[in-house]
Scaffold this active site. Sequence first.
Site, short mmCIF file in Angstrom:
data_model
loop_
_atom_site.label_atom_id
_atom_site.label_comp_id
_atom_site.label_asym_id
_atom_site.label_seq_id
_atom_site.Cartn_x
_atom_site.Cartn_y
_atom_site.Cartn_z
CE LYS A 1 -4.35 -1.76 1.89
NZ LYS A 1 -4.08 -3.37 1.92
C1 PLP Z 1 -4.75 -4.50 1.50
C2 PLP Z 1 -3.82 -5.71 1.70
C3 PLP Z 1 -4.55 -6.40 0.65
C4 PLP Z 1 -5.39 -6.92 0.00
O1 PLP Z 1 -5.55 -5.60 -1.57
P1 PLP Z 1 -6.64 -5.38 -1.67
O2 PLP Z 1 -6.05 -3.97 -2.82
O3 PLP Z 1 -7.45 -4.79 -1.01
O4 PLP Z 1 -7.37 -6.72 -2.67
C5 PLP Z 1 -3.71 -8.09 0.76
N1 PLP Z 1 -2.32 -8.15 1.23
C6 PLP Z 1 -2.19 -6.95 2.45
C7 PLP Z 1 -1.32 -6.76 3.10
C8 PLP Z 1 -2.73 -5.81 2.62
O5 PLP Z 1 -2.32 -4.74 3.53
#
Ligand code: PLP
Length: 427
Positions: A103
């Site tokens: 993210k």
């Molecule tokens: C947010 C997150 C996901 C999921 O990603 P999306 O884009 O919401 O499908 C998967 N793994 C981790 C570690 C995350 O923080």
Amino acid sequence: MKYFNLNDKNELVSFEQAVTQGLGKNKGLFFPLSIPYFNNINYEQDFQSLALEVLQPYIGEAIHTKQLKNIIQQTCAFDFPLITLEKNKFIVELFHGPTLAFKDVGAQFMALCLDHFSEKQIKKTRVLVATSGDTGSAVASGFYGVENVEVIILFPKDKVSEIQELQLTTFGGNISAYAVEGSFDDCQNLVKEAFNDSAIFTKYNNTSANSINVARWLPQTLYYLKTIQTLVLKGFDKISFSVPSGNFGNICAGMLLQKMGFPIRKFVAATNVNDTIPRYFQNKIIEIKPTISTLSNAMDVSLPSNFIRIQQLYGNDFDTLQKTLNAISFNDEETKKAILHLYKTYNYITCPHSAIGYLGMQSLNPNANEACVCLSTAHPVKFADSVEQIIETKIPEPSTISMLRPKNKIVTVITKNYNEFQQMLLQ
Ligand SMILES: *Cc1c(COP(=O)(O)O)cnc(C)c1O
């Protein structure tokens, strides 16, 4: 590039509006009016130039090319290493950013865009973000020290991991952390109420930084692009991806690249037991069940908000979509076994989310010259509590975490009552 609202096709906005507004009317997500197609891709050029070529059409006039180049460079300031498991099976690690989860890429890019746009704005910008753990720290890190922007993070008290709490509460400066006595949903409700409350908009321009914002969605194409470039230069001619999915924003960015002409054959959306989309592929019905808590808590989502963008990408045609996308769910037992298997077989330590991505990859049957890649979305140390127990080994702590330990945790505890939160916002 113009963006239209998926819930109201008459609402057309610029990239800048889509970013500063977040959502359109009727809570509609914004979607690009057209998707550029690349006939001849030059993989020999350096990655930054390729990245600029891919993102430029989506930004258009909103940000000057030179500035955009800078933003991309800062967004990709850390590496996305490709780990070889077998000759045609790979893991791409997306967790080498400041808060150790993928993210960071979207949050960094969005922060830099808002910083750019805020120069023209008279009011200060305030970013409200509810988080179950990873989003809040990535957004805080992206916006830390950005002038004219204040960030307010709400997280459920005692419901994030120890390291996540450390990350959320030690920034200080223009970042404020609130621990809400309640659940993640309560945090989200407070943010939603705030957006409906005109009183808090008098001094600030408030925006949200969750994954539906186009400035968080689009830059996620970059690590797929980097991986494709690396593998094409190694001699592979097709690539399939398995993506651990919650809100389906990450996978949706990869699917956008496929639409743009990049050589991707298939996607696997790997979920935990919150399996709304795997069930959809079985019975064509989106039926929402209560959210279940799992080891992979960042994927505990029962209504994936970005799925509507995926449907739009494939012309809202079930059969076309089904040819490209498989969705499979895995439970905690299977997740634990995969973590242990990766550790025993490859001496590789993985987080629960990434382990689900690995399980999804096992369902692919690659053709000759095809590479399969699973996305590793977080550093295992963020989930040390569960992972260390499964592999019966201590995970070495990266310096980005140990650095935070001596810092003061600054956090305000609030109830889930909106009046109390409103008073904080009006101060
Ligand atoms: C947010 C997150 C996901 C999921 O990603 P999306 O884009 O919401 O499908 C998967 N793994 C981790 C570690 C995350 O923080």
